[in-house]
Design a protein around this motif. Structure first.
Motif, PDB file in Angstrom:
ATOM      1  N   THR A  27      23.236  42.255  50.958  1.00 12.19           N
ATOM      2  CA  THR A  27      22.605  43.376  50.264  1.00 12.19           C
ATOM      3  C   THR A  27      23.034  44.680  50.922  1.00 12.19           C
ATOM      4  N   GLU A  28      23.175  45.697  50.097  1.00 11.29           N
ATOM      5  CA  GLU A  28      23.447  47.044  50.582  1.00 11.29           C
ATOM      6  C   GLU A  28      22.581  48.009  49.800  1.00 11.29           C
ATOM      7  N   SER A  29      22.270  49.132  50.412  1.00 11.58           N
ATOM      8  CA  SER A  29      21.511  50.164  49.729  1.00 11.58           C
ATOM      9  C   SER A  29      22.479  51.199  49.178  1.00 11.58           C
ATOM     10  N   HIS A  30      22.449  51.402  47.881  1.00 11.69           N
ATOM     11  CA  HIS A  30      23.278  52.405  47.223  1.00 11.69           C
ATOM     12  C   HIS A  30      22.369  53.324  46.428  1.00 11.69           C
ATOM     13  N   ALA A  31      22.416  54.600  46.741  1.00 14.02           N
ATOM     14  CA  ALA A  31      21.564  55.601  46.084  1.00 14.02           C
ATOM     15  C   ALA A  31      20.097  55.205  46.178  1.00 14.02           C
ATOM     16  N   GLY A  32      19.718  54.608  47.319  1.00 10.30           N
ATOM     17  CA  GLY A  32      18.329  54.254  47.549  1.00 10.30           C
ATOM     18  C   GLY A  32      17.882  52.975  46.879  1.00 10.30           C
ATOM     19  N   ARG A  33      18.814  52.243  46.230  1.00  7.14           N
ATOM     20  CA  ARG A  33      18.477  50.993  45.563  1.00  7.14           C
ATOM     21  C   ARG A  33      19.286  49.849  46.155  1.00  7.14           C
ATOM     22  N   THR A  34      18.703  48.661  46.088  1.00  5.74           N
ATOM     23  CA  THR A  34      19.344  47.480  46.652  1.00  5.74           C
ATOM     24  C   THR A  34      20.345  46.894  45.673  1.00  5.74           C
ATOM     25  N   VAL A  35      21.563  46.659  46.171  1.00  9.97           N
ATOM     26  CA  VAL A  35      22.609  45.980  45.409  1.00  9.97           C
ATOM     27  C   VAL A  35      22.894  44.665  46.113  1.00  9.97           C
ATOM     28  N   ARG A  36      22.987  43.582  45.347  1.00 10.13           N
ATOM     29  CA  ARG A  36      23.235  42.255  45.910  1.00 10.13           C
ATOM     30  C   ARG A  36      24.591  41.745  45.444  1.00 10.13           C
ATOM     31  N   PHE A  37      25.307  41.094  46.361  1.00 14.05           N
ATOM     32  CA  PHE A  37      26.599  40.538  46.011  1.00 14.05           C
ATOM     33  C   PHE A  37      26.918  39.376  46.946  1.00 14.05           C
ATOM     34  N   VAL A  38      27.911  38.592  46.558  1.00 13.15           N
ATOM     35  CA  VAL A  38      28.306  37.437  47.360  1.00 13.15           C
ATOM     36  C   VAL A  38      29.102  37.918  48.573  1.00 13.15           C
ATOM     37  N   ALA A  39      28.789  37.389  49.726  1.00 12.98           N
ATOM     38  CA  ALA A  39      29.455  37.789  50.961  1.00 12.98           C
ATOM     39  C   ALA A  39      30.916  37.363  50.958  1.00 12.98           C
ATOM     40  N   ASP A  40      31.770  38.201  51.563  1.00  7.36           N
ATOM     41  CA  ASP A  40      33.139  37.833  51.938  1.00  7.36           C
ATOM     42  C   ASP A  40      34.076  37.579  50.767  1.00  7.36           C
ATOM     43  N   GLU A  41      33.757  38.088  49.552  1.00  6.82           N
ATOM     44  CA  GLU A  41      34.676  37.857  48.452  1.00  6.82           C
ATOM     45  C   GLU A  41      34.716  39.021  47.477  1.00  6.82           C
ATOM     46  N   ILE A  42      35.872  39.143  46.817  1.00  5.81           N
ATOM     47  CA  ILE A  42      36.054  40.151  45.779  1.00  5.81           C
ATOM     48  C   ILE A  42      36.653  39.486  44.545  1.00  5.81           C
ATOM     49  N   LEU A  43      36.524  40.164  43.402  1.00  3.03           N
ATOM     50  CA  LEU A  43      37.074  39.685  42.137  1.00  3.03           C
ATOM     51  C   LEU A  43      38.142  40.666  41.654  1.00  3.03           C
ATOM     52  N   VAL A  44      39.300  40.143  41.236  1.00  5.84           N
ATOM     53  CA  VAL A  44      40.379  40.971  40.699  1.00  5.84           C
ATOM     54  C   VAL A  44      41.028  40.242  39.528  1.00  5.84           C
ATOM     55  N   GLN A  45      41.707  40.970  38.681  1.00  5.92           N
ATOM     56  CA  GLN A  45      42.447  40.333  37.604  1.00  5.92           C
ATOM     57  C   GLN A  45      43.758  39.785  38.146  1.00  5.92           C
ATOM     58  N   ASP A  46      44.359  38.849  37.406  1.00  6.16           N
ATOM     59  CA  ASP A  46      45.577  38.184  37.859  1.00  6.16           C
ATOM     60  C   ASP A  46      46.646  39.161  38.309  1.00  6.16           C
ATOM     61  N   ALA A  47      46.869  40.203  37.523  1.00  3.28           N
ATOM     62  CA  ALA A  47      47.968  41.131  37.795  1.00  3.28           C
ATOM     63  C   ALA A  47      47.784  41.895  39.099  1.00  3.28           C
ATOM     64  N   SER A  48      46.569  41.934  39.618  1.00  3.16           N
ATOM     65  CA  SER A  48      46.284  42.698  40.844  1.00  3.16           C
ATOM     66  C   SER A  48      46.212  41.819  42.081  1.00  3.16           C
ATOM     67  N   THR A  49      46.477  40.523  41.937  1.00  3.55           N
ATOM     68  CA  THR A  49      46.268  39.598  43.047  1.00  3.55           C
ATOM     69  C   THR A  49      47.135  39.931  44.251  1.00  3.55           C
ATOM     70  N   ALA A  50      48.411  40.213  44.027  1.00  7.67           N
ATOM     71  CA  ALA A  50      49.323  40.493  45.143  1.00  7.67           C
ATOM     72  C   ALA A  50      48.884  41.737  45.907  1.00  7.67           C
ATOM     73  N   ILE A  51      48.502  42.800  45.169  1.00  5.70           N
ATOM     74  CA  ILE A  51      48.038  44.028  45.821  1.00  5.70           C
ATOM     75  C   ILE A  51      46.758  43.752  46.599  1.00  5.70           C
TER      76      ILE A  51
END
Length: 389
Positions: A27-51
């Motif tokens: 969890t992180e606080s953004h603009a005073g509100r809690t945002v939840r996300f999965v630890a240690d991972e990001i999502l990208v489209q196929d074309a952006s994988t190498a970058i």
């Protein structure tokens, strides 16, 4: 503090306490509100994988330690231990063309999340005298309730919905505390609201939330992208995002789904009682996307005012009854009839779904029916918002 606001604060605290114990979530606080996300991972489209790989290496992660998989066609999930997700996403957004799919794997939740919701847990009630109409006599409109699994031991007749075995709820006490998990029966309740509000919609249950009402953006995007025989999608779930930016993978999935023909998405506005923050996916109505007018965002009212716990904002399309809604729950020793009264934007949402379904025959299409519902709601304003009753 009002009684309703006090209950809301206690509900949020209970939910936050449970979620803080999940080891895979951050969890992180953004603009005073809690945002939840999965630890240690990001999502990208196929074309952006190498970058994306090069960016993670530039942040000090070894290539051999970066795992990659494909949660749905065209989407890549990159994982590596100790990743600063917000920093990685920010760097990638600075390198990739505008509109590229890149983001955190956000966590979304049912609305409400806990039984201790804005008006407390579901309350047992007597079964209404009116009978639910089987889908044998259904409208041709195909509704998908993407939610928890369906609990089979319920007063909701099998003829009122369809669900394959993998979409049945089988876990009732996932944390082993001896109590029914908070969102068991959530899909049953929503499907029952649709069934009561139409002359027999074809309702199909697709499980994406666990028995506590939690899912990830990647799983939700994959489930939406896989939909085919669907006209109206009920999403009684949502959450907040890093930087309040549209969740990238979810945006791409909705774009694909709504490009598939005469379709509409109806989404809950959320139960945090705030007006200054976009709650996704409902807030896509104000995203500027070409398909945004095919999504309706639903706040909850109690007949005279917007419920204090309902989210609001300029992205809300319509308000619908969401306080003490009566519907099918589960057969349980505490619910002798199997019916309950429950509150939340979760249950205002299927009331709008039912209104859309019932107007298709006269409107001529699903999108025209959604427009008719919007127009009808303009004639009755609650708390400044167009409303259905």
């Amino acid at each position: 503090m009002s009684v309703a606001r006090d209950r809301l604060e206690r509900w949020l605290a209970t939910r936050d306490a449970r979620l803080s114990g999940l080891p895979w979530m951050r969890t992180e606080s953004h603009a005073g509100r809690t945002v939840r996300f999965v630890a240690d991972e990001i999502l990208v489209q196929d074309a952006s994988t190498a970058i994306a790989h090069r960016t993670l290496v530039g942040l000090g992660h070894r290539t051999s330690e970066i795992a990659e998989d494909e949660p749905t066609s065209g989407l890549r999930r990159l994982r590596t231990s100790g990743l600063d997700v917000s920093d990685a996403v920010r760097r990638l957004r600075g390198q990739l063309p505008q509109g590229s799919v890149v983001g955190a794997n956000h966590v979304f939740m049912s609305t409400p999340h806990e039984h201790g919701g804005p008006f407390g847990p579901p309350v047992a009630v007597d079964a209404p005298s009116a009978k639910l109409i089987s889908s044998d006599h259904a409208s041709p409109v195909r509704v998908v309730v993407m939610d928890t699994g369906i609990w089979l031991d319920s007063p909701l007749p099998v003829g009122c919905y369809s669900a394959t075995p993998e979409n049945h709820e089988t876990v009732t006490d996932g944390d082993g505390d001896g109590m029914l998990d908070s969102d068991v029966g959530h899909a049953n309740f929503i499907a029952g609201v649709v069934a009561q509000g139409t002359t027999g919609a074809q309702v199909r249950i697709v499980k994406v939330l666990d028995s506590f009402g939690v899912c990830t953006e990647a799983d939700l995007a994959a489930a939406i992208t896989a939909l085919t025989d669907t006209d109206v999608l009920n999403l009684s779930l949502g959450g907040y995002s890093i930087g309040d930016l549209p969740p990238a993978a979810l945006s791409a999935a909705l774009r694909t789904f709504l490009a598939g023909g005469d379709r509409v998405v109806v989404a809950a506005a959320g139960n945090n009682g705030v007006a200054d923050r976009p709650f996704w996916p409902a807030a896509f109505t104000a995203s500027g996307e070409a398909w945004a007018d095919r999504l309706l965002a639903v706040a909850a009212h109690d007949g005279t005012a917007i419920c204090e716990w309902s989210n609001t904002g300029p992205w809300v399309s319509v308000a619908a009854p969401g306080a003490d809604v009566v519907s099918t729950y589960i057969n349980h020793e505490l619910f002798s009839s199997g019916w309950a009264a429950w509150s939340g934007t979760s249950f205002a949402t299927p009331k709008v779904v039912a209104a859309v379904v019932d107007r298709v025959a006269t409107a001529g299409s699903v999108t025209a029916a959604a427009a008719a519902v919007r127009a009808e709601a303009q004639g009755s304003v609650v708390g400044g918002y167009p409303a259905l009753h």
